[in-house]
Design a protein around this motif. Structure first.
Motif, PDB file in Angstrom:
ATOM      1  N   MET A   1       0.831  -1.212   0.000  1.00  0.00           N
ATOM      2  CA  MET A   1       0.000   0.000   0.000  1.00  0.00           C
ATOM      3  C   MET A   1       0.863   1.258   0.000  1.00  0.00           C
ATOM      4  N   GLU A  21      -1.046   3.111   9.153  1.00  0.00           N
ATOM      5  CA  GLU A  21      -1.728   1.865   8.789  1.00  0.00           C
ATOM      6  C   GLU A  21      -2.938   1.627   9.685  1.00  0.00           C
ATOM      7  N   VAL A  24      -5.747   3.730   8.407  1.00  0.00           N
ATOM      8  CA  VAL A  24      -6.369   3.117   7.231  1.00  0.00           C
ATOM      9  C   VAL A  24      -7.293   1.979   7.652  1.00  0.00           C
ATOM     10  N   VAL A 236      -8.258   9.022   2.510  1.00  0.00           N
ATOM     11  CA  VAL A 236      -8.334   7.886   1.593  1.00  0.00           C
ATOM     12  C   VAL A 236      -9.413   8.121   0.541  1.00  0.00           C
ATOM     13  N   ASN A 237      -9.318   7.375  -0.545  1.00  0.00           N
ATOM     14  CA  ASN A 237     -10.367   7.381  -1.557  1.00  0.00           C
ATOM     15  C   ASN A 237     -11.579   6.630  -1.011  1.00  0.00           C
ATOM     16  N   ASP A 239     -12.654   3.883  -1.855  1.00  0.00           N
ATOM     17  CA  ASP A 239     -12.378   2.446  -1.725  1.00  0.00           C
ATOM     18  C   ASP A 239     -11.332   2.167  -0.650  1.00  0.00           C
ATOM     19  N   ASN A 240     -11.023   3.195   0.147  1.00  0.00           N
ATOM     20  CA  ASN A 240     -10.106   3.092   1.290  1.00  0.00           C
ATOM     21  C   ASN A 240      -8.631   2.953   0.898  1.00  0.00           C
ATOM     22  N   THR A 241      -8.299   3.199  -0.357  1.00  0.00           N
ATOM     23  CA  THR A 241      -6.892   3.285  -0.740  1.00  0.00           C
ATOM     24  C   THR A 241      -6.408   4.708  -0.480  1.00  0.00           C
TER      25      THR A 241
END
Length: 498
Positions: A1, A21, A24, A236-237, A239-241
């Motif tokens: 990631m 992390e 996230v 994050v986006n 989509d959680n990226t």
């Protein structure tokens, strides 16, 4: 990631990859809702003081403060621009949107404390405030063409008129500090500010401090700090990226007032008063605020003395009689109910439990009757260790789709106007590590956007919510007159601010 340059960026911000992390993971898994047991009410979690009780605790507080036995400090979150105060005016200036609030602003312009400054600013460029059109006036008020109020923080705006001069909220806090945060004529006040505004705050303090020191016969010790970039949280986006900027770097965002726990934890004082920058009133109605701030501090000192005494007794001998006394003290006064199987515990287990619960930071939170204002409310809530205790709870922490939880939340009789008095030292006089008493599972996730792209942002547990979830907590009813926030510029037209 994360790639190597991400790790370098994270480290340069003063954070670490494990923390990011974890953030996230919160986006992926979400934060659990807090489980409410019931609303805190007067007599069941909220203390209502009698006049005699107020006089007694204030007397004890005044004695300790005047004799220099305790170090006092006033902590004022003052970061951020006041842009939201002028939302309607910006709409008028930029898009010709004129609503009733804009009409009221121009109709009562002379009633604002900044009127003379605005008049002078217009006149400097040959404009007469009496004949200038409203667009010109709005421009000189909001932008750097004139006063630039649209880009300044609330603390630096003129709020109140006096015969000798107009005062900003910063100055009103200086006056308040002299009245209740005065320890042996020393008044410590700490403001958290944005980096881009710090020099303006410091400049104003240099200008006004001599006159206030002379007027009140005190020595001010004014300090500033900024929200640390290391407390910012990753975005994050959907989509959680990780959300990336145009140069592919990670995007970090300020994490709300919970990030100020770092600032608070570095302040060395026995008693710390916490109050928002915009909740100030003119001198003529300050007395209730002064009275109840002292009362809250007196209550904190009284309970702290008892807590330290119990800690000493536990260390000497944890006999059944003492454990029974502590059980009653927690249930009826500190409002902490032990886990359901507590009665089956051994005396040693109970002693360890009570020692841990006693040896915590302590706060008294002023609660005003609910008038429909947004903000956290006082509740009994369940804790991870099986106990239940008093918590200040925001709506985002409650599962409003759960009928019983929603009913409890809606039936709250009071709310917290950010009116706290804290004791942050242990029985040895050492500062607590405040991060150890934060509930990390009480953060918030919100929707935002950047450069036209939607994203998800994360706020740390709120300073007086989850960041203080594991403190010993007292809720005390305070009068509504002590809560006079300024959310829009026209709030300054209210009778309390005139």
């Amino acid at each position: 990631m994360f790639i190597e340059k991400d790790i370098i960026q994270i480290q340069e911000r003063g954070s670490d990859i494990a923390t990011v992390e974890e953030q996230v993971n919160y986006f992926v898994n979400g934060f659990p809702f807090l489980q409410l047991s019931k609303a805190a009410t007067v007599g069941d979690g909220i203390i209502r003081l009698t006049d005699d009780q107020i006089a007694t605790v204030i007397s004890e507080f005044d004695k300790s403060a005047s004799e220099g036995e305790i170090a006092l400090l006033k902590f004022v979150p003052a970061s951020g621009a006041a842009t939201r105060m002028f939302k309607s005016l910006f709409g008028f200036l930029q898009d010709d949107k004129k609503d009733k609030s804009v009409e009221e602003f121009f109709g009562k312009l002379k009633d604002f404390a900044f009127y003379e400054d605005l008049k002078t600013s217009l006149a400097a460029d040959g404009n007469d405030i009496e004949t200038a059109d409203e667009k010109t006036i709005a421009s000189y008020f909001l932008t750097n063409k004139g006063l630039g109020y649209g880009e300044l923080p609330k603390g630096l705006l003129k709020f109140h008129n006096y015969a000798e001069r107009s005062r900003t909220p910063l100055e009103e806090h200086l006056v308040e500090g002299a009245k209740y945060a005065n320890a042996g004529s020393n008044v410590q006040i700490h403001f958290t500010v944005s980096p881009e505004h710090r020099d303006k705050f410091e400049k104003l303090v240099v200008e006004v401090l001599p006159s206030y020191q002379s007027e009140f016969g005190v020595r001010y010790i004014v300090s500033f700090s900024e929200q640390k970039s290391s407390t910012d949280t990753i975005a994050v986006n959907l989509d959680n990226t990780p959300f990336r900027e145009k140069d592919e770097s990670l995007l970090f965002r300020p994490a709300g007032h919970g990030a100020l726990l770092d600032n608070l934890g570095q302040l060395d004082a026995d008693i710390i008063f916490i109050k928002n920058i915009d909740n100030v009133v003119p001198d003529r109605i300050k007395q209730d605020t002064i009275t109840y701030k002292k009362a809250l501090a007196g209550i904190v000192l009284s309970y702290q003395k008892r807590i330290f005494s119990y800690l000493g007794k536990l260390k000497d001998q944890a006999n059944p009689a003492l454990l029974s006394e502590l059980d009653a003290f927690f249930k009826t006064e500190l409002c902490v109910v032990p886990p359901a199987d507590f009665d089956s515990w051994s005396d040693d287990q109970k002693a360890i439990y009570f020692q841990k619960k006693l040896d915590r930071p302590l706060r008294a939170c002023g609660m005003v009757k609910n008038q429909g204002e947004p903000g956290g409310g006082p509740f009994w809530a369940e804790n991870a260790d099986g106990s239940s205790s008093l918590q200040i709870v925001e709506s985002a922490q409650v599962d409003v789709d759960d009928e019983s939880q929603n009913s409890i939340f809606k039936n709250s009789t009071h709310f917290n106007p950010v009116d706290l008095v804290c004791a942050v030292k242990n029985s040895k006089g050492e500062l607590y590590d405040l991060k150890k008493f934060r509930d990390p599972l009480t953060g918030f996730i919100t929707g935002k956007s950047k450069d036209g792209k939607e994203l998800k942002a994360q706020e740390l547990p709120g300073l007086w919510n989850g960041a203080m979830a594991d403190w010993n907590t007292l809720f005390v009813e305070v009068p509504l007159i002590t809560f006079n926030p300024v959310k829009t510029v026209n709030d300054l037209l209210r009778e309390q601010h005139q």
